[in-house]
Design a protein around this motif. Structure first.
Motif, PDB file in Angstrom:
ATOM      1  N   HIS A  97       0.831  -1.214   0.000  1.00 26.68           N
ATOM      2  CA  HIS A  97       0.000   0.000   0.000  1.00 26.68           C
ATOM      3  C   HIS A  97       0.863   1.260   0.000  1.00 26.68           C
ATOM      4  O   HIS A  97       0.572   2.214   0.726  1.00 26.68           O
ATOM      5  CB  HIS A  97      -0.936   0.000   1.207  1.00 26.68           C
ATOM      6  CG  HIS A  97      -1.867  -1.184   1.249  1.00 26.68           C
ATOM      7  ND1 HIS A  97      -3.013  -1.259   0.499  1.00 26.68           N
ATOM      8  CD2 HIS A  97      -1.784  -2.354   1.933  1.00 26.68           C
ATOM      9  CE1 HIS A  97      -3.621  -2.411   0.732  1.00 26.68           C
ATOM     10  NE2 HIS A  97      -2.894  -3.090   1.598  1.00 26.68           N
ATOM     11  N   LEU A  98       1.896   1.279  -0.800  1.00 29.01           N
ATOM     12  CA  LEU A  98       2.744   2.454  -0.879  1.00 29.01           C
ATOM     13  C   LEU A  98       1.988   3.635  -1.483  1.00 29.01           C
ATOM     14  O   LEU A  98       1.162   3.478  -2.384  1.00 29.01           O
ATOM     15  CB  LEU A  98       3.981   2.157  -1.738  1.00 29.01           C
ATOM     16  CG  LEU A  98       5.065   1.272  -1.125  1.00 29.01           C
ATOM     17  CD1 LEU A  98       6.209   1.113  -2.104  1.00 29.01           C
ATOM     18  CD2 LEU A  98       5.581   1.865   0.174  1.00 29.01           C
ATOM     19  N   GLU A  99       2.280   4.820  -0.961  1.00 32.16           N
ATOM     20  CA  GLU A  99       1.682   6.049  -1.502  1.00 32.16           C
ATOM     21  C   GLU A  99       2.670   6.849  -2.338  1.00 32.16           C
ATOM     22  O   GLU A  99       2.268   7.736  -3.094  1.00 32.16           O
ATOM     23  CB  GLU A  99       1.153   6.909  -0.354  1.00 32.16           C
ATOM     24  CG  GLU A  99       0.040   6.232   0.441  1.00 32.16           C
ATOM     25  CD  GLU A  99      -0.522   7.129   1.527  1.00 32.16           C
ATOM     26  OE1 GLU A  99       0.004   8.260   1.666  1.00 32.16           O
ATOM     27  OE2 GLU A  99      -1.461   6.697   2.213  1.00 32.16           O
ATOM     28  N   ASP A 100       3.968   6.567  -2.176  1.00 29.14           N
ATOM     29  CA  ASP A 100       5.003   7.244  -2.954  1.00 29.14           C
ATOM     30  C   ASP A 100       5.707   6.224  -3.831  1.00 29.14           C
ATOM     31  O   ASP A 100       5.855   5.048  -3.459  1.00 29.14           O
ATOM     32  CB  ASP A 100       6.022   7.930  -2.039  1.00 29.14           C
ATOM     33  CG  ASP A 100       5.383   8.986  -1.149  1.00 29.14           C
ATOM     34  OD1 ASP A 100       4.498   9.706  -1.655  1.00 29.14           O
ATOM     35  OD2 ASP A 100       5.751   9.077   0.040  1.00 29.14           O
ATOM     36  N   GLU A 101       6.164   6.682  -4.978  1.00 33.05           N
ATOM     37  CA  GLU A 101       6.833   5.791  -5.911  1.00 33.05           C
ATOM     38  C   GLU A 101       8.150   5.282  -5.319  1.00 33.05           C
ATOM     39  O   GLU A 101       8.959   6.070  -4.835  1.00 33.05           O
ATOM     40  CB  GLU A 101       7.123   6.525  -7.228  1.00 33.05           C
ATOM     41  CG  GLU A 101       5.873   6.848  -8.044  1.00 33.05           C
ATOM     42  CD  GLU A 101       5.254   5.609  -8.663  1.00 33.05           C
ATOM     43  OE1 GLU A 101       5.886   4.527  -8.607  1.00 33.05           O
ATOM     44  OE2 GLU A 101       4.132   5.707  -9.185  1.00 33.05           O
ATOM     45  N   PRO A 102       8.369   3.970  -5.357  1.00 31.61           N
ATOM     46  CA  PRO A 102       9.633   3.430  -4.847  1.00 31.61           C
ATOM     47  C   PRO A 102      10.742   3.409  -5.899  1.00 31.61           C
ATOM     48  O   PRO A 102      11.778   2.794  -5.692  1.00 31.61           O
ATOM     49  CB  PRO A 102       9.254   2.001  -4.454  1.00 31.61           C
ATOM     50  CG  PRO A 102       8.208   1.632  -5.458  1.00 31.61           C
ATOM     51  CD  PRO A 102       7.439   2.908  -5.760  1.00 31.61           C
ATOM     52  N   ILE A 103      10.507   4.076  -7.029  1.00 28.49           N
ATOM     53  CA  ILE A 103      11.469   4.021  -8.133  1.00 28.49           C
ATOM     54  C   ILE A 103      12.646   4.930  -7.810  1.00 28.49           C
ATOM     55  O   ILE A 103      12.482   6.092  -7.455  1.00 28.49           O
ATOM     56  CB  ILE A 103      10.807   4.458  -9.455  1.00 28.49           C
ATOM     57  CG1 ILE A 103       9.609   3.552  -9.763  1.00 28.49           C
ATOM     58  CG2 ILE A 103      11.812   4.433 -10.593  1.00 28.49           C
ATOM     59  CD1 ILE A 103       8.779   4.013 -10.943  1.00 28.49           C
ATOM     60  N   VAL A 104      13.836   4.394  -7.934  1.00 34.16           N
ATOM     61  CA  VAL A 104      15.061   5.147  -7.717  1.00 34.16           C
ATOM     62  C   VAL A 104      15.756   5.333  -9.061  1.00 34.16           C
ATOM     63  O   VAL A 104      15.998   4.365  -9.786  1.00 34.16           O
ATOM     64  CB  VAL A 104      15.999   4.419  -6.729  1.00 34.16           C
ATOM     65  CG1 VAL A 104      17.302   5.195  -6.584  1.00 34.16           C
ATOM     66  CG2 VAL A 104      15.314   4.263  -5.380  1.00 34.16           C
ATOM     67  N   ARG A 105      16.048   6.572  -9.393  1.00 33.99           N
ATOM     68  CA  ARG A 105      16.699   6.862 -10.668  1.00 33.99           C
ATOM     69  C   ARG A 105      18.164   6.438 -10.601  1.00 33.99           C
ATOM     70  O   ARG A 105      18.875   6.785  -9.661  1.00 33.99           O
ATOM     71  CB  ARG A 105      16.601   8.356 -10.979  1.00 33.99           C
ATOM     72  CG  ARG A 105      17.200   8.753 -12.322  1.00 33.99           C
ATOM     73  CD  ARG A 105      16.996  10.243 -12.559  1.00 33.99           C
ATOM     74  NE  ARG A 105      17.608  10.649 -13.822  1.00 33.99           N
ATOM     75  CZ  ARG A 105      18.884  11.002 -13.940  1.00 33.99           C
ATOM     76  NH1 ARG A 105      19.675  10.989 -12.870  1.00 33.99           N
ATOM     77  NH2 ARG A 105      19.363  11.357 -15.109  1.00 33.99           N
TER      78      ARG A 105
END
Length: 557
Positions: A97-105
């Motif tokens: 249930h994440l609300e922020d993107e877990p993508i790391v550039r």
């Protein structure tokens, strides 16, 4: 209590005079190893610790310490299996249930990385020229230089696959991507670079719990055993189980293309009582039931393998290895068997050997994060991870004779079902496996898919998408260790088991090493260590909750 009353009334709770007991009465007493193992399980300590030799490089001190075995099977080591299951629960909870993107550039390439890559490009060109000239010595020297550069690139933080020096000379086989006429068409949308779900009502961001099953192969009873084994399609059940992972991969490809965003999931593969695998998945975000059912109905996987309905060879009449030709030949005519590339040539295959599809049962449920229902479904997802496939399917001591007969029929079909292009079972069908060699035994494959206790489920039991939480299991373990260390430091508690940070060097031990204690001694040492860890942790918690309680008082308590 007299000695004769021990066998009738059982052993008393108080002290026992063993000298007054007979041999049969002493047999009722608990064994010391059993007491130690039960105590280890009560404290959550590995019951099969491994002995590793720890060498402190600064002082030269050598210690033999017990290390957990790390098993994920409850029948081998219950504490380690339960620890692994709880770690998976943490991984599932953090990403669902994440609300922020877990993508790391990814980081921008550095000058040093680009310089090494430029040198590698020059070596690629030099290797191609040396290969054309037939200079094998120069090719080997260049390959060694490239290996050193690759190691340095890894040290500088470059990840991903590096281009090999010897590019494959044969292009991969291309097959038609045209969909089957009996499969419904799916809409195809551009996939957005997002993984979180949609917010509803300005505050609710629900997620999805999905269950997918395979089709029916025949009627079964309440225990999953076939009511009519002669009509049950064991061949299709075995092939579907072997190719089930490929079907799941195709399902997620279709899902992302259909819904138009990068869908992330945490799923577990478990057997049903009939032995067929099914899939539970926690999906971040919401997808409508109609869409998921449509995607499941439109998903299939075609197996473009040679026909393997009826074995060509059996018993002692099997292909033989020809040392001169370095290939497998017919035992009678000594003719070479077709290679894998020849047998799978597009001109030689008119239709796929098998097609895997999902069944009609598709269960979809919306779940809100932080609720009791979400925790219950996480527990359901990881419920059978500590059990073997056979135990999860009910093939234990309570299994009925019909269940065991059903499992034997399925295992017999799996024994003649190839599990991969490299499987030696292909020799029974007159085809040389990919990468065939003389050590192969026709019809004998060591793959997990052919073992009776695995029921054809040979792959991983837990499937997690790459962007689920952007953390590996090692990252989750490190987080838990860091939390305990911070708690101890904040409370001012110095761990009694603390050792210097090293540097250390670890060595494996061998059976018969004089400095390695017996396993019962290792187990007792691990129990003692865990008791000290628990005492330090409880002292830190007490000191953190009671500001007036000093670290010394907490440690004494």
């Amino acid at each position: 209590m007299t000695p004769s009353e021990y066998l009738t009334n059982g052993l008393p709770d108080g002290p026992i005079d063993q000298s007054a007991l007979s041999r049969a009465q002493k047999a009722l007493l608990a064994l010391s190893d059993d007491v130690a193992q039960q105590l280890a399980e009560d404290h959550g300590v590995c019951v099969r610790p491994l002995a590793l030799r720890r060498i402190e490089l600064s002082t030269g001190r050598v210690d033999v310490v017990p290390v957990p075995c790390g098993s994920t099977r409850e029948d081998k080591c219950p504490p380690c299996a339960e620890k692994a299951r709880r770690l998976r629960m943490v991984q599932c909870r953090q990403g669902w249930h994440l609300e922020d993107e877990p993508i790391v550039r990814p980081a921008d390439p550095t000058e040093a990385q680009k310089e090494l890559m430029a040198v590698r490009a020059d070596l690629h060109a030099a290797h191609a020229l040396a290969r054309e000239a037939g200079d094998e010595t120069e090719c080997e020297n260049i390959a060694d230089s490239v290996a050193d550069i690759d190691a340095e690139l890894r040290t500088l933080g470059v990840r991903g696959r590096l281009a090999p020096l010897d590019a494959p000379g044969q292009l991969p086989i291309k097959r038609s991507t045209r969909r089957r006429q009996d499969a419904p068409n799916l809409p195809r949308r551009p996939v957005e670079n997002r993984t979180v779900g949609t917010v509803y009502g300005g505050r609710y961001r629900p997620s999805t719990f999905l269950t997918l099953t395979l089709d029916s192969y025949g009627r079964v009873d309440k225990n999953g055993a076939a009511l009519d084994p002669d009509r049950y399609d064991y061949r299709r059940a075995a092939r579907d189980a072997v190719h089930f992972p490929k079907l799941l991969d195709r399902f997620w490809q279709n899902t992302r293309r259909c819904v138009g965003w990068d869908v992330q999931y945490f799923g577990t593969v478990e057997p049903q009582r009939r032995g067929a695998p099914h899939f539970h998945a926690a999906i971040r975000g919401t997808i409508s039931r109609a869409e998921l059912r449509m995607i499941a109905a439109a998903t299939y996987h075609q197996v473009w393998w040679p026909n393997h309905d009826h074995p060509t060879y059996s018993g002692d009449h099997v292909p033989r290895w020809d040392a001169l030709a370095s290939a497998w030949v017919d035992p009678d005519t000594r003719a070479l068997l077709p290679t894998w590339d020849e047998a799978t040539d597009p001109d030689a295959l008119d239709a796929p050997a098998h097609t895997v599809t999902f069944g009609e049962q598709v269960h979809v449920k919306g779940i809100l994060g932080g609720t009791e229902e979400a925790g219950r479904h996480i527990g359901y997802l990881t419920k059978y991870l500590t059990k073997s496939v056979g135990q999860a399917a009910g093939l234990d001591d309570t299994a009925t004779s019909r269940q065991r007969a059903h499992a034997r029929r399925l295992a017999a079909e799996l024994a003649v079902t190839p599990c991969s292009p490299q499987c030696p079972i292909w020799l029974l069908y007159g085809v040389q496996p990919k990468g065939s060699r003389s050590s192969m035994v026709p019809g004998v494959c060591k793959g997990k898919a052919h073992r009776p206790e695995h029921l054809g489920i040979a792959g991983r039991r837990v499937l997690v998408s790459r962007k689920w939480s952007n953390k590996s299991l090692a990252d989750h373990r490190a987080e838990r260790s860091a939390f305990v260390r911070q708690l101890l430091a904040k409370a001012g508690v110095q761990p009694a088991y603390a050792v210097d940070d090293g540097p250390f060097e670890w060595e494996t031990t061998k059976a018969g090493d004089p400095d390695v204690p017996p396993r019962p001694v290792l187990l007792l040492h691990a129990i003692h260590q865990r008791q000290r860890w628990r005492a330090d942790y409880d002292a830190a918690v007490l000191a953190a909750t009671d500001p007036d309680c000093s670290a010394t008082e907490s440690e004494a308590a």
